[in-house]
Design a protein around this motif. Structure first.
Motif, PDB file in Angstrom:
ATOM      1  N   ARG A 196     -84.295  37.893 -49.483  1.00 35.45           N
ATOM      2  CA  ARG A 196     -83.239  37.270 -50.284  1.00 35.45           C
ATOM      3  C   ARG A 196     -82.262  38.324 -50.810  1.00 35.45           C
ATOM      4  N   GLN A 197     -82.754  39.533 -51.033  1.00 36.90           N
ATOM      5  CA  GLN A 197     -81.862  40.615 -51.453  1.00 36.90           C
ATOM      6  C   GLN A 197     -80.760  40.835 -50.424  1.00 36.90           C
ATOM      7  N   THR A 198     -81.099  40.701 -49.137  1.00 41.68           N
ATOM      8  CA  THR A 198     -80.090  40.843 -48.081  1.00 41.68           C
ATOM      9  C   THR A 198     -79.008  39.795 -48.234  1.00 41.68           C
ATOM     10  N   VAL A 199     -79.410  38.560 -48.492  1.00 43.50           N
ATOM     11  CA  VAL A 199     -78.428  37.484 -48.654  1.00 43.50           C
ATOM     12  C   VAL A 199     -77.538  37.746 -49.866  1.00 43.50           C
ATOM     13  N   TRP A 200     -78.148  38.128 -50.987  1.00 41.89           N
ATOM     14  CA  TRP A 200     -77.342  38.408 -52.179  1.00 41.89           C
ATOM     15  C   TRP A 200     -76.362  39.547 -51.920  1.00 41.89           C
ATOM     16  N   GLY A 201     -76.806  40.576 -51.201  1.00 43.58           N
ATOM     17  CA  GLY A 201     -75.902  41.676 -50.889  1.00 43.58           C
ATOM     18  C   GLY A 201     -74.711  41.226 -50.064  1.00 43.58           C
ATOM     19  N   CYS A 202     -74.954  40.335 -49.102  1.00 44.61           N
ATOM     20  CA  CYS A 202     -73.859  39.811 -48.277  1.00 44.61           C
ATOM     21  C   CYS A 202     -72.907  38.943 -49.097  1.00 44.61           C
ATOM     22  N   LEU A 203     -73.452  38.120 -49.979  1.00 47.14           N
ATOM     23  CA  LEU A 203     -72.602  37.278 -50.819  1.00 47.14           C
ATOM     24  C   LEU A 203     -71.766  38.124 -51.766  1.00 47.14           C
ATOM     25  N   GLU A 204     -72.393  39.148 -52.340  1.00 50.64           N
ATOM     26  CA  GLU A 204     -71.656  40.025 -53.250  1.00 50.64           C
ATOM     27  C   GLU A 204     -70.526  40.744 -52.519  1.00 50.64           C
ATOM     28  N   ALA A 205     -70.777  41.160 -51.270  1.00 57.23           N
ATOM     29  CA  ALA A 205     -69.759  41.867 -50.499  1.00 57.23           C
ATOM     30  C   ALA A 205     -68.542  40.983 -50.219  1.00 57.23           C
ATOM     31  N   LEU A 206     -68.746  39.667 -50.091  1.00 57.97           N
ATOM     32  CA  LEU A 206     -67.627  38.757 -49.820  1.00 57.97           C
ATOM     33  C   LEU A 206     -66.618  38.742 -50.956  1.00 57.97           C
ATOM     34  N   THR A 207     -67.052  39.052 -52.158  1.00 58.50           N
ATOM     35  CA  THR A 207     -66.130  39.017 -53.298  1.00 58.50           C
ATOM     36  C   THR A 207     -65.109  40.151 -53.237  1.00 58.50           C
ATOM     37  N   ALA A 208     -65.376  41.172 -52.425  1.00 55.15           N
ATOM     38  CA  ALA A 208     -64.447  42.301 -52.334  1.00 55.15           C
ATOM     39  C   ALA A 208     -63.093  41.879 -51.782  1.00 55.15           C
TER      40      ALA A 208
END
Length: 251
Positions: A199-211
């Protein structure tokens, strides 16, 4: 030649433009035949950031996200503005700018078809009815999916959806949502990726989209999720404690 400095053009620094919140709500609530679904809530969610909505099963997480997407209508008297648009009056405008992923019964994947066919069908929905939707090869999929998957290897387009692991299946659903180029992405039930390390991988990808300026609002059941995960910057947290299986919301 001497020049009188009084006649030189003067650069005027403009004040930085204030970015309005992605969501502003007062007394936002929804009630159904069985009582409270969620709320009342007062919200001000920043634009271009990650928001984590935490709450138990039956606590109104999915309904709240669908309300923010313009797909559910809150109680009369709720004051809600999303992306600068008042809801529910301007729900069509919000629906064009908000995309959803991870919602049971809304964006479920058909396990019997390939990744390429799944993406092609989504792109066909987004094109005008008369426009042909070409076959999606690995290069075309890569252009669409790379911003979501980041450094994670992409699935092959000829892979059947039911052969995807749960991280790739979730990221594929996010990719399909991002094909709409939304200003607001709402992701339900991140817990469907069951292992916290994955799930950490998913959160990292979602967080990156905000850039890129996309506001991401994602829901999870675990109340200690923020403490268990690693973040580039702490996300905004919204805690729900309504519903039949309510537990006290953490401070």
């Amino acid at each position: 030649m001497n020049t009188d400095a009084r006649h030189l053009p003067t650069a005027v620094a403009s004040a930085p433009r204030e970015v309005p919140p992605a969501v502003r709500a007062t007394g936002l609530a929804l009630h159904g035949s069985r009582g409270t679904v969620y709320g009342p809530l007062d919200l001000e969610l920043p634009s271009g950031g990650l928001v984590v909505v935490q709450g138990p099963q039956g606590g109104g997480r999915s309904s709240l996200l669908l309300t923010l997407a313009g797909r559910m209508v809150p109680d009369a008297g709720s004051q809600l503005e999303v992306l600068g648009e008042p809801l529910p009056r301007r729900r069509r405008a919000v629906q064009r700018r908000a995309a959803v992923a991870g919602f049971a019964g809304i964006d479920d994947l058909d396990g019997s078809v390939t990744v390429g066919a799944t993406v092609r069908e989504r792109l066909a929905w987004l094109r005008p009815w008369w426009a042909r939707s070409p076959r999606v090869d690995q290069a075309a999929f890569g252009r669409l999916a790379a911003p979501v998957f980041g450094p994670r290897p992409l699935p092959q387009v000829d892979t059947l959806v039911w052969d995807l692991d749960e991280v790739d299946a979730m990221l594929l659903r996010v990719t399909l949502a991002m094909a709409q180029a939304p200003d607001l992405l709402l992701v339900d039930d991140v817990d469907q990726v069951h292992d916290s390390t994955r799930r950490q991988t998913v959160w990292g990808c979602l967080e990156a989209l905000t850039a890129s300026g996309t506001t991401v609002v994602a829901a999870v059941a675990s109340f200690d999720e923020l403490a268990r995960m690693q973040w580039t910057s702490p996300p905004t947290r919204v805690a729900l404690s309504s519903g039949p299986h309510a537990v006290p919301a953490a401070a």
